[in-house]
Design an enzyme around this catalytic site. Structure first.
Site, PDB file in Angstrom:
ATOM      1  N   CYS A 110      33.125  30.831  -0.437  1.00 55.49           N
ATOM      2  CA  CYS A 110      32.376  31.848   0.311  1.00 55.49           C
ATOM      3  C   CYS A 110      32.588  31.667   1.818  1.00 55.49           C
ATOM      4  CB  CYS A 110      30.888  31.768  -0.027  1.00 55.49           C
ATOM      5  SG  CYS A 110      29.933  32.979   0.910  1.00 55.49           S
ATOM      6  N   ARG A 234      36.205  43.858  -5.667  1.00 56.30           N
ATOM      7  CA  ARG A 234      35.783  45.089  -5.015  1.00 56.30           C
ATOM      8  C   ARG A 234      36.168  46.374  -5.739  1.00 56.30           C
ATOM      9  NH1 ARG A 234      38.327  43.634   0.535  1.00 56.30           N
ATOM     10  NH2 ARG A 234      39.664  42.541  -0.945  1.00 56.30           N
TER      11      ARG A 234
END
Ligand SMILES: Cc1cc2nc3c(=O)[nH]c(=O)nc-3n(C[C@H](O)[C@H](O)[C@H](O)COP(=O)(O)O)c2cc1C
Length: 331
Positions: A110, A234
């Site tokens: 992340c 995504r």
């Protein structure tokens, strides 16, 4: 032509039917969305949003119990945890295992400042000894397979192969590699050669990740990296059926048409109903707003109608807006 990698594969003994993996996405890959994606088929494995061990181990607010919600049709599923404390992460892994989890994933990729500034997420790539210690403690604490998600490095794509070897030695059953550095966040092109170097550095399966928006990109990623599977994030947000399409393409099956307007409406209704069921009416209606612009775009809903939809505050208002969309399209 089917790719040579279409046979079923396993991850630490967990059999996976396809090589298309749904990425963990905080704020999106909750139970309602995972269910929607799975309803089309083709999902080899899905991951939860990243979970903070503290939040599950110290009492459970409604929000947290929604975060850890799953269902019998939500399999196979990896629960992703993040943090820097090996003992706490091990305890969180045991918490999930005791509730029937099949797989634990540790987030070491992340890029967010608020995560990295505490040394977690991609910042662990700067402290490989701690990263490996975390993996070892989590692996030792549970019987289920443990995987780790990494990037190629912090500032430069120079950390992944060595870290991957350490994580493998610590017992990681597989690694996911997002082919970017932390510094890149989501910019620049994904480095397929960088992912390949990780594939070549370890024996455990590697799941390649980043920028797969087309079937051609999915194939190219598998072919050029030699990875066991690909993870997609995504693009599934605008096309929740994309993993089905990828799995079919890899198996050499002909493409299916994208859902028509009526099917998208039904999808939207199902996703909405799952939101209300999981989050309750108030929070469910407001949380569902994240999906409205995406559905509106895919269904060609005019902007004023979409804006009215975003303002719906109760299920009754939501139903009224939905009826307008249906009437507007002559459904
Ligand atoms: C909104 C959003 C939330 C994300 N949350 C997580 C997360 O919780 N854990 C994680 O490992 N990666 C997370 N990611 C990164 C994705 O898993 C994935 O690595 C990245 O989006 C690249 O894949 P893609 O190009 O297919 O989207 C997130 C990405 C997005 C866009």
């Amino acid at each position: 032509m089917p790719l040579s990698v279409t046979t079923p594969w396993a991850l630490g003994g967990l059999p996976l039917a396809t090589r298309a993996v749904l990425a963990p996405m905080a704020g999106y890959t909750d139970l309602p969305f995972r269910r929607l994606v799975r309803s089309f088929g083709g999902v080899g494995l899905a991951f939860s949003e990243m979970v903070n061990p503290d939040s599950i181990l110290r009492g459970r607010s409604r929000k947290v119990s929604a975060l850890v919600a799953t269902a019998p049709d939500d399999r196979p599923l990896g629960w992703q945890i993040y943090g820097t404390k090996p003992g706490l992460l091990a305890e969180a892994a045991q918490w999930f295992e005791a509730r029937g989890a099949e797989l634990i994933d540790v987030n070491m990729g992340c890029p967010q400042k608020k995560i990295c500034s505490r040394g977690a997420g991609a910042a662990l790539m700067k402290t490989p000894e701690l990263a490996v210690e975390i993996a070892r403690r989590v692996v030792e604490s549970v019987k289920i397979p443990v995987t780790v998600k990494i990037r190629l490095g912090w500032n430069a794509p120079d950390a992944a192969a060595e870290l991957a070897r350490g994580l493998e030695a610590a017992g990681a059953a597989a690694l996911t590699v997002h082919g970017r550095t932390r510094a890149q966040r989501f910019s620049g092109a994904v480095d397929l050669d960088g992912i390949r170097q990780v594939v070549e550095a370890v024996r455990v399966p590697v799941i390649a990740n980043g920028d797969v928006f087309t079937l051609a990109a999915a194939r190219e990623m598998l072919e050029r990296t030699g990875a066991a599977a690909i993870m997609i994030g995504r693009h599934t947000l605008s096309e929740p059926w994309f993993l089905r399409d990828v799995a079919r393409d890899l198996a050499g099956e002909p493409p299916l048409a994208a859902p028509c307007f009526a099917e998208r409406l039904a999808m939207m209704r199902r996703l909405y109903a799952d939101h209300i069921q999981l989050y309750g009416e108030r929070f469910g209606v407001s949380l569902f707003r994240r999906w409205i612009p995406r559905f509106a775009k895919g269904m060609g809903v005019p902007r004023p109608m979409m804006i009215a939809f975003l303002q719906a505050a109760t299920p009754a208002e939501w139903e009224a807006r939905m009826a307008e969309v249906e009437r507007g399209a002559g459904v």
